[in-house]
Design a protein around this motif. Structure first.
Motif, PDB file in Angstrom:
ATOM      1  N   ASP A   1       0.835  -1.471   0.025  1.00 57.28           N
ATOM      2  CA  ASP A   1       0.021   0.223  -0.132  1.00 57.28           C
ATOM      3  C   ASP A   1       0.754   1.714   0.000  1.00 57.28           C
ATOM      4  N   ARG A   2       2.123   0.797   0.447  1.00 59.45           N
ATOM      5  CA  ARG A   2       3.075   2.035   0.626  1.00 59.45           C
ATOM      6  C   ARG A   2       4.133   2.438  -0.335  1.00 59.45           C
ATOM      7  N   VAL A   3       3.574   1.559  -1.440  1.00 63.52           N
ATOM      8  CA  VAL A   3       4.368   1.782  -2.765  1.00 63.52           C
ATOM      9  C   VAL A   3       4.326   2.504  -4.552  1.00 63.52           C
ATOM     10  N   TYR A   4       4.295   3.587  -3.753  1.00 65.65           N
ATOM     11  CA  TYR A   4       4.092   4.352  -5.402  1.00 65.65           C
ATOM     12  C   TYR A   4       4.600   4.824  -6.447  1.00 65.65           C
ATOM     13  N   ASP A   5       4.211   4.306  -7.416  1.00 66.08           N
ATOM     14  CA  ASP A   5       5.045   4.823  -8.748  1.00 66.08           C
ATOM     15  C   ASP A   5       4.459   5.965  -9.087  1.00 66.08           C
ATOM     16  N   VAL A   6       5.230   7.366  -8.684  1.00 63.11           N
ATOM     17  CA  VAL A   6       5.031   8.424  -9.391  1.00 63.11           C
ATOM     18  C   VAL A   6       5.610   8.288 -10.456  1.00 63.11           C
ATOM     19  N   THR A   7       4.619   9.653 -11.956  1.00 57.17           N
ATOM     20  CA  THR A   7       4.783   9.905 -12.847  1.00 57.17           C
ATOM     21  C   THR A   7       5.373  11.337 -12.728  1.00 57.17           C
ATOM     22  N   ASP A   8       6.355  12.019 -13.205  1.00 54.03           N
ATOM     23  CA  ASP A   8       6.867  13.427 -13.031  1.00 54.03           C
ATOM     24  C   ASP A   8       7.790  13.853 -14.083  1.00 54.03           C
ATOM     25  N   PRO A   9       6.678  14.556 -15.118  1.00 55.89           N
ATOM     26  CA  PRO A   9       6.605  14.603 -16.055  1.00 55.89           C
ATOM     27  C   PRO A   9       8.277  16.191 -16.595  1.00 55.89           C
ATOM     28  N   ALA A  10       8.016  16.808 -16.226  1.00 61.16           N
ATOM     29  CA  ALA A  10       8.910  17.183 -15.576  1.00 61.16           C
ATOM     30  C   ALA A  10      10.635  16.801 -14.727  1.00 61.16           C
ATOM     31  N   ALA A  11      10.588  15.242 -14.607  1.00 60.82           N
ATOM     32  CA  ALA A  11      11.747  14.958 -14.106  1.00 60.82           C
ATOM     33  C   ALA A  11      12.067  15.756 -13.113  1.00 60.82           C
ATOM     34  N   THR A  12      11.766  16.654 -12.115  1.00 57.15           N
ATOM     35  CA  THR A  12      11.713  17.611 -10.881  1.00 57.15           C
ATOM     36  C   THR A  12      12.171  16.496  -9.747  1.00 57.15           C
ATOM     37  N   LEU A  13      11.578  14.974  -9.855  1.00 51.59           N
ATOM     38  CA  LEU A  13      12.401  14.400  -8.964  1.00 51.59           C
ATOM     39  C   LEU A  13      13.442  13.520  -9.372  1.00 51.59           C
ATOM     40  N   CYS A  14      14.297  14.286 -10.300  1.00 51.18           N
ATOM     41  CA  CYS A  14      15.345  12.722 -11.226  1.00 51.18           C
ATOM     42  C   CYS A  14      16.414  13.913 -10.741  1.00 51.18           C
ATOM     43  N   HIS A  15      16.834  15.114 -10.090  1.00 49.19           N
ATOM     44  CA  HIS A  15      17.999  15.811  -9.947  1.00 49.19           C
ATOM     45  C   HIS A  15      18.666  14.215  -8.949  1.00 49.19           C
ATOM     46  N   PRO A  16      20.327  15.268  -9.652  1.00 46.04           N
ATOM     47  CA  PRO A  16      21.418  13.637  -9.229  1.00 46.04           C
ATOM     48  C   PRO A  16      21.772  14.027  -7.684  1.00 46.04           C
ATOM     49  N   ALA A  17      21.112  15.290  -7.206  1.00 43.37           N
ATOM     50  CA  ALA A  17      21.821  15.260  -5.825  1.00 43.37           C
ATOM     51  C   ALA A  17      20.279  14.431  -4.871  1.00 43.37           C
ATOM     52  N   LEU A  18      19.532  13.893  -5.297  1.00 42.73           N
ATOM     53  CA  LEU A  18      18.076  12.886  -5.114  1.00 42.73           C
ATOM     54  C   LEU A  18      17.915  11.122  -5.388  1.00 42.73           C
ATOM     55  N   SER A  19      19.694  11.114  -5.822  1.00 43.84           N
ATOM     56  CA  SER A  19      20.030   9.882  -5.922  1.00 43.84           C
ATOM     57  C   SER A  19      21.414   9.003  -5.525  1.00 43.84           C
ATOM     58  N   ALA A  20      20.900   8.565  -5.141  1.00 45.82           N
ATOM     59  CA  ALA A  20      22.131   8.460  -3.782  1.00 45.82           C
ATOM     60  C   ALA A  20      22.875   7.106  -4.108  1.00 45.82           C
ATOM     61  N   PRO A  21      24.005   6.941  -4.266  1.00 48.39           N
ATOM     62  CA  PRO A  21      25.022   6.089  -5.153  1.00 48.39           C
ATOM     63  C   PRO A  21      24.252   4.315  -4.340  1.00 48.39           C
ATOM     64  N   ARG A  22      24.547   3.595  -5.243  1.00 48.07           N
ATOM     65  CA  ARG A  22      24.693   2.137  -4.683  1.00 48.07           C
ATOM     66  C   ARG A  22      24.464   1.639  -3.638  1.00 48.07           C
ATOM     67  N   GLY A  23      24.666   0.992  -2.645  1.00 47.54           N
ATOM     68  CA  GLY A  23      25.861   0.830  -0.952  1.00 47.54           C
ATOM     69  C   GLY A  23      25.908   2.318  -0.585  1.00 47.54           C
ATOM     70  N   SER A  24      25.657   3.311  -1.118  1.00 50.65           N
ATOM     71  CA  SER A  24      25.730   4.457   0.285  1.00 50.65           C
ATOM     72  C   SER A  24      24.765   4.660   1.262  1.00 50.65           C
ATOM     73  N   ILE A  25      25.815   4.661   2.543  1.00 50.81           N
ATOM     74  CA  ILE A  25      25.001   5.428   3.696  1.00 50.81           C
ATOM     75  C   ILE A  25      24.230   6.251   3.688  1.00 50.81           C
ATOM     76  N   HIS A  26      24.994   7.683   2.481  1.00 48.73           N
ATOM     77  CA  HIS A  26      24.519   9.010   2.964  1.00 48.73           C
ATOM     78  C   HIS A  26      23.074   8.419   2.255  1.00 48.73           C
ATOM     79  N   LYS A  27      21.884   8.959   2.706  1.00 46.79           N
ATOM     80  CA  LYS A  27      20.860   9.188   1.042  1.00 46.79           C
ATOM     81  C   LYS A  27      19.901  10.350   1.696  1.00 46.79           C
ATOM     82  N   PRO A  28      19.020  10.290   0.008  1.00 44.70           N
ATOM     83  CA  PRO A  28      18.829  11.908  -0.324  1.00 44.70           C
ATOM     84  C   PRO A  28      17.255  11.814   1.291  1.00 44.70           C
ATOM     85  N   GLN A  29      16.712  12.204   2.215  1.00 47.27           N
ATOM     86  CA  GLN A  29      16.425  12.196   2.989  1.00 47.27           C
ATOM     87  C   GLN A  29      14.449  12.418   2.246  1.00 47.27           C
ATOM     88  N   CYS A  30      13.613  11.636   2.245  1.00 51.87           N
ATOM     89  CA  CYS A  30      12.289  11.939   2.046  1.00 51.87           C
ATOM     90  C   CYS A  30      11.143  11.653   3.374  1.00 51.87           C
TER      91      CYS A  30
END
Ligand SMILES: *[C@@H]1O[C@H](CO)[C@@H](O)[C@H](O)[C@H]1NC(C)=O
Length: 432
Positions: A77-106
Motif C-alpha cells: 500500500d505504501r509503494v507508489y509509482d510516480v509520474t514526473d513529466p518534468a523530471a523534477t524528482l530526478c536531480h542527481p542530488a536525490l539519487s544515492a550511489p548504490r550502497g551509500s550510507i548517505h541517502k536523500p531524506q524523503c
C-alpha cells in the motif's frame, strides 16, 4: 552502470527543461500521517511507515531502476509509482550511489486541497472550480538532497485508490544554506514547475516569501499572480525577477544588500488554486571583525611595570568571538600570552557587534627581553583577524650578548682615550 544505460536508454529527454543524464531514482521514503483517534478525530500523534517511490517520466516508460521490488518490510500500500513529466524528482542530488550510507531524506504525507485564505492567493480559486478533479488521493512529498545541494517539495495527485500519483506542482531550492558578507546582494533560489495539463494551472499562481527567526515571522514579499503585481512589499530592497518568474518559474528572492537582521530562515511558497508547496532555506550574514589595538604606540615600559593593552574588535556578526594574545620576541619566536579578559558586547546601529579584550602584561613575570610585537588574534566564523603593536622595554635587567659586547667596546674606547690623554700630558710636560 554503463551496461544498464545501454539496456535502458534515457527516455523522453525532450520533455524535460533540465535533463539529468541517467534515470530517475527509486526513493526510500517515510509515509507520515496524523493518527486517527477513536472518535475519528486527530489525536495529534503521528504514525510513520516505510514507503517506496518509484519515479518515472511518463506513465508508459520505466526508469532503469523503476522495477525495483520493495523490501519485505514495506507494505504494498505504501509503494507508489510516480509520474514526473518534468523530471523534477530526478536531480542527481536525490539519487544515492548504490550502497551509500548517505541517502536523500524523503517524507510523504497525505495532502488536503483547499482554497487559500491568504489575500494574494484567494483570487486564484475564483475561476478554478474543479471539484471533480480535486476528488482524488493527494500527496505531498518533501525531499532533502545529498550534501545540502537541494530541497524540494512536490504535490502529487493519484486517481482515487490507485498508487500511481502524478506530480502537479514542484518547488525546489538549490540554496539550502547561504552565507553572505554584509552589504552584498543575496540570491535565495526558488524554482517551481506546474503541470500545464492540470485544470488548476490555467488560472495563474501566487508566490509568497516569509522570514522566520526564533519564533518570530514576517512577510518579505508576496506576488499576486492574478493581478501580476507584488501584493505586499514589507521588506525594503527585496525583489523578484518578474521575467524569470513567468518564463522559467524562477521565483528566487533577491535581497539587494545583506543586513545583519536578514539572518534567519526564508520560506518560499508557491500557490496554485487549492494547492501549495513550499521550501525553507537558511541565510546567515557573516562579517569578520575589524581590530584595533590601543594605546598605540605603547608607552615605553620599565621592567617590573604592568602594561595594559586593549584590543577592540568591531563590526562583526554573528555574535561569537574568541580572542587570544601572542608575543613575538626580538629573535622571532612567538608564544601565547593567554586570552586576556573579554568585555560584554555592544551592538551598533547596523546590527554588528563589538567587544574588547584587555591584556595586563606584567613585565616582571614574563621574560619579555627588550620587547617585541604584541599581537591580538580574533577567531570568528567569518575569518581570523590579527593586529599588532610594538612593546619596548627599557633598562632591561638581564643584558644580552650584544649588550655585553657593546659594554666591552665602550670600556676599550674609554681605556684608549685615557691612555691617549695621559701620553699627551706626559709628552707636553717633557717639552716644558
Ligand atoms: C533566477 O533568477 C535570478 C535573478 O535574476 C538569477 O540570478 C538565477 O540564476 C535564476 N535561476 C535560474 C535557475 O535561472
Amino acid at each position: 552502470m554503463r551496461l544498464l544505460l545501454l539496456i535502458f536508454p534515457p527516455v523522453s529527454l525532450s520533455l524535460c527543461p533540465e535533463v539529468y543524464g541517467s534515470s530517475c531514482p527509486v526513493l526510500d521514503c517515510w509515509f507520515v500521517q496524523e493518527r486517527k483517534g477513536r472518535g475519528g478525530g486527530l489525536t495529534g500523534a503521528t504514525s510513520q511507515e516505510k514507503s517506496l517511490l518509484r519515479i518515472r517520466r511518463d506513465a508508459h516508460s520505466l526508469g532503469a531502476e523503476a522495477q525495483r521490488q520493495p523490501a519485505s518490510d514495506i507494505s504494498p500500500d505504501r509503494v507508489y509509482d510516480v509520474t514526473d513529466p518534468a523530471a523534477t524528482l530526478c536531480h542527481p542530488a536525490l539519487s544515492a550511489p548504490r550502497g551509500s550510507i548517505h541517502k536523500p531524506q524523503c517524507e510523504i504525507n497525505p495532502f488536503l486541497p483547499q482554497p487559500s485564505t491568504l489575500k494574494w492567493a484567494t483570487a486564484l480559486t475564483d475561476s478554478a472550480l474543479s471539484p471533480v478533479y480535486l476528488q482524488a488521493d493527494w500527496l505531498s512529498v518533501s525531499l532533502q538532497g545529498l550534501d545540502g545541494q537541494l530541497i524540494q517539495s512536490s504535490i502529487m495527485r493519484a486517481p482515487t485508490a490507485t498508487k500511481e500519483p502524478q506530480v502537479i506542482l514542484s518547488v525546489s531550492s538549490k540554496t539550502v544554506s547561504v552565507k553572505s558578507r554584509l552589504g552584498e546582494p543575496v540570491l535565495l533560489d526558488c524554482g517551481f514547475w506546474t503541470d500545464s495539463s492540470s485544470p488548476l494551472s490555467g488560472s495563474g499562481f501566487a508566490v509568497e516569501w516569509r522570514y522566520q527567526f526564533r519564533g518570530d515571522g514576517r512577510l518579505v514579499l508576496a506576488y499576486d499572480g492574478k493581478t501580476d503585481r507584488l501584493a505586499e512589499m514589507q521588506e525594503e530592497g527585496a525583489t523578484l525577477d518578474f521575467e524569470g518568474l513567468h518564463e522559467k518559474g524562477n521565483a528566487s528572492l533577491i535581497l539587494q544588500e545583506a543586513k545583519v537582521r536578514h539572518s534567519g530562515t526564508y520560506i518560499c511558497t508557491v500557490f496554485l488554486p487549492y494547492l501549495l508547496a513550499q521550501v525553507a532555506m537558511d541565510l546567515e550574514i557573516v562579517e569578520p571583525p575589524s581590530l584595533s589595538i590601543y594605546p598605540s604606540p605603547l608607552p615605553l615600559a620599565v621592567p617590573g611595570q604592568v602594561v595594559t593593552v586593549h584590543c577592540e574588535a568591531s563590526g562583526f556578526a554573528p555574535l561569537s568571538l574568541e580572542v587570544s594574545w601572542e608575543f613575538t620576541g626580538a629573535d622571532g619566536t612567538s608564544r601565547s600570552l593567554g586570552s586576556g579578559s573579554l568585555t560584554g558586547h555592544r551592538q551598533a546601529w547596523d546590527g554588528t557587534y563589538s567587544q574588547r579584550s584587555k591584556l595586563e602584561l606584567d613585565t616582571s613575570k614574563l621574560d619579555l627581553g627588550r620587547g617585541g610585537e604584541v599581537t591580538c588574534v580574533a577567531f570568528h566564523s567569518g575569518g581570523t583577524q590579527r593586529a599588532s603593536v610594538t612593546l619596548n622595554v627599557i633598562g632591561f635587567s638581564t643584558p644580552s650578548i650584544e649588550d655585553s659586547m657593546a659594554m666591552v667596546g665602550v670600556a676599550l674606547v674609554l681605556y684608549g682615550l685615557i691612555k691617549l690623554v695621559s701620553w699627551t700630558f706626559i709628552s707636553e710636560n717633557h717639552h716644558c
